[in-house]
Design a protein around this motif. Structure first.
Motif, PDB file in Angstrom:
ATOM      1  N   ALA A   1       1.025  -1.153   0.184  1.00  0.00           N
ATOM      2  CA  ALA A   1      -0.053  -0.158   0.228  1.00  0.00           C
ATOM      3  C   ALA A   1       0.943   1.432   0.053  1.00  0.00           C
ATOM      4  CB  ALA A   1      -0.985   0.053   1.050  1.00  0.00           C
ATOM      5  N   HIS A   2       0.328   2.293  -0.503  1.00  0.00           N
ATOM      6  CA  HIS A   2       1.098   3.704  -0.289  1.00  0.00           C
ATOM      7  C   HIS A   2       1.416   3.944   1.151  1.00  0.00           C
ATOM      8  CE1 HIS A   2       2.179   7.576  -1.269  1.00  0.00           C
ATOM      9  NE2 HIS A   2       1.764   7.515  -2.746  1.00  0.00           N
ATOM     10  N   SER A   3       2.669   4.188   1.327  1.00  0.00           N
ATOM     11  CA  SER A   3       3.281   4.601   2.547  1.00  0.00           C
ATOM     12  C   SER A   3       2.678   5.897   2.942  1.00  0.00           C
ATOM     13  CB  SER A   3       4.636   4.814   2.671  1.00  0.00           C
ATOM     14  OG  SER A   3       5.080   5.229   3.983  1.00  0.00           O
ATOM     15  N   ILE A   4       2.310   6.519   4.039  1.00  0.00           N
ATOM     16  CA  ILE A   4       1.884   7.470   4.571  1.00  0.00           C
ATOM     17  C   ILE A   4       2.761   8.113   5.593  1.00  0.00           C
ATOM     18  CG2 ILE A   4      -0.506   7.288   3.691  1.00  0.00           C
ATOM     19  CD1 ILE A   4      -1.268   6.757   6.619  1.00  0.00           C
ATOM     20  N   PRO A   5       2.788   9.464   6.046  1.00  0.00           N
ATOM     21  CA  PRO A   5       3.447   9.976   7.220  1.00  0.00           C
ATOM     22  C   PRO A   5       3.131   9.115   8.481  1.00  0.00           C
ATOM     23  CG  PRO A   5       3.071  11.629   5.760  1.00  0.00           C
ATOM     24  CD  PRO A   5       2.195  10.488   5.412  1.00  0.00           C
ATOM     25  N   SER A   6       3.946   8.863   9.227  1.00  0.00           N
ATOM     26  CA  SER A   6       3.489   8.144  10.836  1.00  0.00           C
ATOM     27  C   SER A   6       2.552   9.145  11.316  1.00  0.00           C
ATOM     28  CB  SER A   6       4.802   7.864  11.468  1.00  0.00           C
ATOM     29  OG  SER A   6       5.567   7.036  10.747  1.00  0.00           O
ATOM     30  N   SER A   7       2.699  10.236  11.331  1.00  0.00           N
ATOM     31  CA  SER A   7       1.888  11.315  12.133  1.00  0.00           C
ATOM     32  C   SER A   7       0.405  11.087  11.468  1.00  0.00           C
ATOM     33  CB  SER A   7       2.437  12.556  12.046  1.00  0.00           C
ATOM     34  OG  SER A   7       2.515  12.989  10.657  1.00  0.00           O
TER      35      SER A   7
ATOM     36  N   ASP B   1       9.672  -0.438   3.279  1.00  0.00           N
ATOM     37  CA  ASP B   1       9.265  -0.254   2.015  1.00  0.00           C
ATOM     38  C   ASP B   1       9.597  -1.690   1.268  1.00  0.00           C
ATOM     39  OD1 ASP B   1       9.620   1.515  -0.675  1.00  0.00           O
ATOM     40  OD2 ASP B   1      11.389   0.278  -0.585  1.00  0.00           O
ATOM     41  N   ILE B   2       8.896  -1.897   0.086  1.00  0.00           N
ATOM     42  CA  ILE B   2       8.857  -3.202  -0.491  1.00  0.00           C
ATOM     43  C   ILE B   2      10.369  -3.527  -0.864  1.00  0.00           C
ATOM     44  CG2 ILE B   2       8.105  -1.799  -2.437  1.00  0.00           C
ATOM     45  CD1 ILE B   2       7.363  -5.637  -1.452  1.00  0.00           C
ATOM     46  N   CYS B   3      11.133  -2.663  -1.578  1.00  0.00           N
ATOM     47  CA  CYS B   3      12.375  -3.054  -1.993  1.00  0.00           C
ATOM     48  C   CYS B   3      13.157  -3.466  -0.801  1.00  0.00           C
ATOM     49  CB  CYS B   3      13.006  -1.881  -2.780  1.00  0.00           C
ATOM     50  SG  CYS B   3      12.121  -1.752  -4.358  1.00  0.00           S
ATOM     51  N   ASP B   4      13.117  -2.643   0.108  1.00  0.00           N
ATOM     52  CA  ASP B   4      14.022  -2.777   1.460  1.00  0.00           C
ATOM     53  C   ASP B   4      13.630  -4.413   1.914  1.00  0.00           C
ATOM     54  OD1 ASP B   4      15.494  -0.689   1.559  1.00  0.00           O
ATOM     55  OD2 ASP B   4      13.941   0.222   2.652  1.00  0.00           O
TER      56      ASP B   4
ATOM     57  N   GLN C   1       5.067   1.277  -0.049  1.00  0.00           N
ATOM     58  CA  GLN C   1       5.876   1.647  -1.250  1.00  0.00           C
ATOM     59  C   GLN C   1       5.451   3.024  -1.550  1.00  0.00           C
ATOM     60  OE1 GLN C   1       2.908  -0.903  -4.091  1.00  0.00           O
ATOM     61  NE2 GLN C   1       3.446   1.029  -5.040  1.00  0.00           N
ATOM     62  N   SER C   2       6.162   3.987  -2.449  1.00  0.00           N
ATOM     63  CA  SER C   2       5.994   5.007  -2.987  1.00  0.00           C
ATOM     64  C   SER C   2       5.916   6.283  -1.961  1.00  0.00           C
ATOM     65  CB  SER C   2       4.457   5.096  -3.549  1.00  0.00           C
ATOM     66  OG  SER C   2       4.322   4.067  -4.384  1.00  0.00           O
ATOM     67  N   ARG C   3       6.668   6.009  -0.793  1.00  0.00           N
ATOM     68  CA  ARG C   3       6.870   7.199  -0.016  1.00  0.00           C
ATOM     69  C   ARG C   3       7.346   8.234  -0.540  1.00  0.00           C
ATOM     70  NH1 ARG C   3      10.469   8.240   4.683  1.00  0.00           N
ATOM     71  NH2 ARG C   3      10.123  10.427   3.979  1.00  0.00           N
ATOM     72  N   SER C   4       7.069   9.666  -0.094  1.00  0.00           N
ATOM     73  CA  SER C   4       7.686  10.954  -0.527  1.00  0.00           C
ATOM     74  C   SER C   4       8.050  11.741   0.537  1.00  0.00           C
ATOM     75  CB  SER C   4       6.834  11.654  -1.436  1.00  0.00           C
ATOM     76  OG  SER C   4       5.477  11.923  -0.781  1.00  0.00           O
ATOM     77  N   GLY C   5       8.331  13.007   0.598  1.00  0.00           N
ATOM     78  CA  GLY C   5       8.806  13.982   1.729  1.00  0.00           C
ATOM     79  C   GLY C   5      10.209  13.651   1.963  1.00  0.00           C
ATOM     80  N   ARG C   6      10.309  14.445   3.042  1.00  0.00           N
ATOM     81  CA  ARG C   6      12.015  14.412   3.519  1.00  0.00           C
ATOM     82  C   ARG C   6      12.343  13.207   4.059  1.00  0.00           C
ATOM     83  NH1 ARG C   6      12.597  19.270   7.455  1.00  0.00           N
ATOM     84  NH2 ARG C   6      11.458  18.065   8.589  1.00  0.00           N
ATOM     85  N   PRO C   7      13.561  12.558   3.660  1.00  0.00           N
ATOM     86  CA  PRO C   7      14.025  11.301   4.417  1.00  0.00           C
ATOM     87  C   PRO C   7      14.074  11.198   5.743  1.00  0.00           C
ATOM     88  CG  PRO C   7      15.559  12.173   2.456  1.00  0.00           C
ATOM     89  CD  PRO C   7      14.662  13.287   2.840  1.00  0.00           C
TER      90      PRO C   7
END
Length: 347
Positions: free
Chosen positions: A182-188, A236-239, A222-228
């Motif tokens: 699923a699309h990652s979202i910020p933890s907050s 993440d799926i690749c990790d 997957q597909s996270r964005s934003g500051r590292p």
């Protein structure tokens, strides 16, 4: 008896339909968000890799056509409109057209199965902003409930995963590992909504329907964005693929249950990046299709409409939590809080 609604409105994310659309589209998506320009340009290259065209708009058109045919087959006379958050057809333009057509009260089907700020509340905010823009007599829009545990949604996803398993070499079909993405979202953002819980329930129900044992599947992102440095849901799926042992888990099926169609993030993040990592790691990968225009999914949309047209219609749901509510609470799914930025007030 007067019908309680006189239209159905599809509300989607939107996507570019040509190279010149890519940067303006991404600027719409990222406006007001703490995303570096470098990340925008990186994502733009994902779209340019596919000719600057996202498949999402075409897939929404296909879904609407399938639902219209299903409505006609079940004598459900309800016109369907479509408006996007980030690209044409824009939601305010669609509401203006509905107003001109005499539509006063409509059901809104947000093309997302789960609850979070970006997948639920923000769309409700988009609707309210569009109504203000249209002005007096703008159509009223009542959002259809999320459907992560509807039996037909589970059945459609299960069939897609089963088909992917059957596409593996015969020797690898007996015990593949299934990663539900699923699309990652910020933890907050995740802390203020049921996104993780709902994804876990969808994955559990699909896994059980396929006879998968608990150590044979898990939810990844997957597909996270934003500051590292900002925390987002992981792994993440690749990790995650890199943690698998090719000796004990030689086959992997990736099931993007967090998405409803095979749009850009599915095509690039899974069919390109995850497939490359799997090959490098010595794992045979198959990717399950999203529900798309699967007949069970199309029929589910009709049922969700029918339950709002007729209060006596059954409200289908399976699993631990029952059917979701129709009207969201005032404090439901608040906007994420980013370090160094004030939180957004509830609207």
């Amino acid at each position: 008896m007067t019908a309680p609604y006189d239209a159905l409105l599809f509300i989607s994310f939107g996507g570019p339909e040509g190279p010149d659309d890519v940067i303006p589209f991404l600027e719409n998506v990222l406006r007001g968000r703490n995303v570096p320009r470098e990340r925008l340009l990186e994502v733009a290259e994902h779209y340019n890799h596919f000719g600057g065209v996202s498949p999402i708009n075409a897939q929404v058109r296909d879904l609407i056509a399938a639902v219209q045919a299903d409505f006609a087959a079940h004598d459900l006379a309800l016109p369907i409109y479509w408006g996007n958050r980030n690209w044409k057809p824009y939601l305010p333009d669609t509401l203006a057209q509905m107003k001109a057509d005499g539509v006063r009260r409509t059901l809104g089907f947000v093309v997302s199965a789960y609850s979070s700020y970006s997948s639920c509340r923000q769309y409700r905010e988009n609707i309210e902003a569009a109504q203000r823009q249209v002005g007096e007599d703008a159509p009223n829009v009542d959002k259809i409930r999320v459907f992560y545990n509807h039996p037909d949604f589970i059945a459609a996803n299960s069939e897609q995963v089963r088909t992917a398993i059957q596409s593996l070499p015969a020797a690898l079909q007996t015990r593949p590992f299934v990663a539900f993405t699923a699309h990652s979202i910020p933890s907050s953002m995740a802390a203020g909504c049921d996104y993780e819980k709902q994804l876990g329930e969808t994955a559990r129900l699909v896994a059980e329907s396929l006879g998968l044992v608990p150590d044979q599947w898990r939810v990844v992102y997957q597909s996270r964005s934003g500051r590292p440095e900002d925390p987002w849901l992981d792994p993440d799926i690749c990790d995650f693929i890199r943690t698998l042992n090719p000796e004990t888990d030689p086959a992997l099926v990736i099931a993007p249950i967090g998405f409803l169609s095979d749009h850009m993030e599915v095509l690039f993040d899974l069919d390109e990046q995850a497939a490359e990592v799997s090959a490098e790691h010595g794992i045979t990968m198959a990717r399950a299709a999203t529900v798309g225009i699967h007949p069970r999914f199309v029929g589910m949309i009709r049922q969700l409409v029918q339950e709002r047209l007729n209060p006596e219609a059954p409200r289908e749901a399976i699993g631990l939590y029952g059917p979701n509510w129709d009207v969201c609470a005032a404090n439901c799914c608040p906007a994420p809080v980013y370090p160094g930025r004030p939180s957004r007030p509830a609207t």
